[in-house]
Design a protein around this motif. Structure first.
Motif, PDB file in Angstrom:
ATOM      1  N   VAL A  35       0.843  -1.202   0.000  1.00 54.72           N
ATOM      2  CA  VAL A  35       0.000   0.000   0.000  1.00 54.72           C
ATOM      3  C   VAL A  35       0.877   1.251   0.000  1.00 54.72           C
ATOM      4  O   VAL A  35       0.626   2.195  -0.753  1.00 54.72           O
ATOM      5  N   LYS A  36       1.921   1.262   0.810  1.00 51.46           N
ATOM      6  CA  LYS A  36       2.829   2.419   0.851  1.00 51.46           C
ATOM      7  C   LYS A  36       3.531   2.618  -0.489  1.00 51.46           C
ATOM      8  O   LYS A  36       3.702   3.746  -0.939  1.00 51.46           O
ATOM      9  N   ALA A  37       3.935   1.519  -1.121  1.00 47.86           N
ATOM     10  CA  ALA A  37       4.622   1.621  -2.417  1.00 47.86           C
ATOM     11  C   ALA A  37       3.692   2.168  -3.498  1.00 47.86           C
ATOM     12  O   ALA A  37       4.119   2.916  -4.373  1.00 47.86           O
ATOM     13  N   GLU A  38       2.425   1.805  -3.418  1.00 44.33           N
ATOM     14  CA  GLU A  38       1.450   2.262  -4.410  1.00 44.33           C
ATOM     15  C   GLU A  38       0.939   3.670  -4.127  1.00 44.33           C
ATOM     16  O   GLU A  38       0.316   4.288  -4.979  1.00 44.33           O
ATOM     17  N   ASN A  39       1.180   4.168  -2.916  1.00 48.01           N
ATOM     18  CA  ASN A  39       0.694   5.483  -2.498  1.00 48.01           C
ATOM     19  C   ASN A  39       1.816   6.258  -1.824  1.00 48.01           C
ATOM     20  O   ASN A  39       1.815   6.430  -0.596  1.00 48.01           O
ATOM     21  N   PRO A  40       2.785   6.745  -2.605  1.00 51.18           N
ATOM     22  CA  PRO A  40       3.958   7.382  -1.998  1.00 51.18           C
ATOM     23  C   PRO A  40       3.660   8.612  -1.151  1.00 51.18           C
ATOM     24  O   PRO A  40       4.418   8.930  -0.248  1.00 51.18           O
ATOM     25  N   GLY A  41       2.570   9.310  -1.369  1.00 49.53           N
ATOM     26  CA  GLY A  41       2.240  10.482  -0.573  1.00 49.53           C
ATOM     27  C   GLY A  41       1.494  10.164   0.706  1.00 49.53           C
ATOM     28  O   GLY A  41       1.052  11.047   1.426  1.00 49.53           O
ATOM     29  N   LEU A  42       1.383   8.890   1.008  1.00 54.69           N
ATOM     30  CA  LEU A  42       0.581   8.444   2.153  1.00 54.69           C
ATOM     31  C   LEU A  42       1.138   8.912   3.498  1.00 54.69           C
ATOM     32  O   LEU A  42       0.397   9.028   4.454  1.00 54.69           O
ATOM     33  N   ARG A  43       2.399   9.214   3.568  1.00 54.45           N
ATOM     34  CA  ARG A  43       2.984   9.629   4.856  1.00 54.45           C
ATOM     35  C   ARG A  43       2.243  10.808   5.460  1.00 54.45           C
ATOM     36  O   ARG A  43       2.140  10.932   6.670  1.00 54.45           O
ATOM     37  N   ARG A  44       1.727  11.673   4.595  1.00 55.45           N
ATOM     38  CA  ARG A  44       0.986  12.839   5.098  1.00 55.45           C
ATOM     39  C   ARG A  44      -0.427  12.477   5.519  1.00 55.45           C
ATOM     40  O   ARG A  44      -1.086  13.248   6.202  1.00 55.45           O
ATOM     41  N   TRP A  45      -0.926  11.329   5.104  1.00 59.04           N
ATOM     42  CA  TRP A  45      -2.307  10.929   5.366  1.00 59.04           C
ATOM     43  C   TRP A  45      -2.340   9.587   6.079  1.00 59.04           C
ATOM     44  O   TRP A  45      -2.911   8.619   5.597  1.00 59.04           O
ATOM     45  N   LYS A  46      -1.739   9.511   7.252  1.00 60.91           N
ATOM     46  CA  LYS A  46      -1.648   8.245   7.978  1.00 60.91           C
ATOM     47  C   LYS A  46      -3.010   7.648   8.300  1.00 60.91           C
ATOM     48  O   LYS A  46      -3.148   6.435   8.404  1.00 60.91           O
ATOM     49  N   SER A  47      -4.032   8.488   8.411  1.00 57.67           N
ATOM     50  CA  SER A  47      -5.367   7.971   8.721  1.00 57.67           C
ATOM     51  C   SER A  47      -5.926   7.124   7.576  1.00 57.67           C
ATOM     52  O   SER A  47      -6.856   6.356   7.774  1.00 57.67           O
ATOM     53  N   MET A  48      -5.341   7.253   6.387  1.00 61.36           N
ATOM     54  CA  MET A  48      -5.791   6.472   5.238  1.00 61.36           C
ATOM     55  C   MET A  48      -5.123   5.107   5.164  1.00 61.36           C
ATOM     56  O   MET A  48      -5.538   4.250   4.397  1.00 61.36           O
ATOM     57  N   MET A  49      -4.116   4.874   5.964  1.00 60.61           N
ATOM     58  CA  MET A  49      -3.362   3.627   5.884  1.00 60.61           C
ATOM     59  C   MET A  49      -4.249   2.412   6.161  1.00 60.61           C
ATOM     60  O   MET A  49      -4.260   1.458   5.386  1.00 60.61           O
ATOM     61  N   GLU A  50      -4.979   2.442   7.255  1.00 60.53           N
ATOM     62  CA  GLU A  50      -5.809   1.275   7.601  1.00 60.53           C
ATOM     63  C   GLU A  50      -6.862   0.992   6.537  1.00 60.53           C
ATOM     64  O   GLU A  50      -6.969  -0.159   6.092  1.00 60.53           O
ATOM     65  N   PRO A  51      -7.650   1.983   6.109  1.00 65.41           N
ATOM     66  CA  PRO A  51      -8.648   1.671   5.077  1.00 65.41           C
ATOM     67  C   PRO A  51      -8.032   1.123   3.789  1.00 65.41           C
ATOM     68  O   PRO A  51      -8.596   0.212   3.169  1.00 65.41           O
ATOM     69  N   LEU A  52      -6.876   1.641   3.409  1.00 62.13           N
ATOM     70  CA  LEU A  52      -6.228   1.139   2.193  1.00 62.13           C
ATOM     71  C   LEU A  52      -5.704  -0.277   2.376  1.00 62.13           C
ATOM     72  O   LEU A  52      -5.797  -1.107   1.468  1.00 62.13           O
ATOM     73  N   CYS A  53      -5.176  -0.584   3.552  1.00 59.15           N
ATOM     74  CA  CYS A  53      -4.716  -1.949   3.828  1.00 59.15           C
ATOM     75  C   CYS A  53      -5.893  -2.918   3.837  1.00 59.15           C
ATOM     76  O   CYS A  53      -5.800  -4.024   3.287  1.00 59.15           O
ATOM     77  N   LEU A  54      -6.991  -2.509   4.454  1.00 54.29           N
ATOM     78  CA  LEU A  54      -8.172  -3.375   4.479  1.00 54.29           C
ATOM     79  C   LEU A  54      -8.729  -3.582   3.074  1.00 54.29           C
ATOM     80  O   LEU A  54      -9.145  -4.696   2.722  1.00 54.29           O
ATOM     81  N   ALA A  55      -8.710  -2.539   2.257  1.00 54.51           N
ATOM     82  CA  ALA A  55      -9.183  -2.666   0.879  1.00 54.51           C
ATOM     83  C   ALA A  55      -8.284  -3.613   0.089  1.00 54.51           C
ATOM     84  O   ALA A  55      -8.782  -4.427  -0.707  1.00 54.51           O
TER      85      ALA A  55
END
Length: 70
Positions: A35-55
Motif C-alpha cells: 500500500v505504501k509503495a502504491e501510495n507514496p504520498g501516504l505519509r501525510r495521510w496516515k489515517s488512510m493507511m488502515e482503510p487502504l490496507c483493508l481494501a
C-alpha cells in the motif's frame, strides 16, 4: 432496503477487520508495504493507511490471491 444494505456492509466490514486481525504480523507488514509503495504520498495521510490496507486485503481475498509475507 437501505437497512439491509447497511447491515450487509457492516457485516462485510466486520469480517474484513477480523480477517486483518487474524493475519500474522509479517502478512500485515507485507500488505502495508504494498500500500505504501502504491501510495507514496501516504505519509501525510496516515489515517488512510488502515482503510487502504483493508481494501487491499479484501481485494486479495476476493481474487483468491495468496496473502504476501514480508
Amino acid at each position: 432496503m437501505e437497512l439491509a444494505e447497511a447491515d450487509r456492509d457492516a457485516k462485510k466490514d466486520d469480517a474484513i477487520h477480523a480477517r486483518w486481525a487474524a493475519l500474522e504480523q509479517n502478512e500485515r507488514d507485507a500488505i502495508a508495504a504494498k500500500v505504501k509503495a502504491e501510495n507514496p504520498g501516504l505519509r501525510r495521510w496516515k489515517s488512510m493507511m488502515e482503510p487502504l490496507c483493508l481494501a487491499e486485503l479484501d481485494r486479495l481475498v476476493a481474487s483468491g490471491e495468496a496473502i504476501p509475507k514480508a
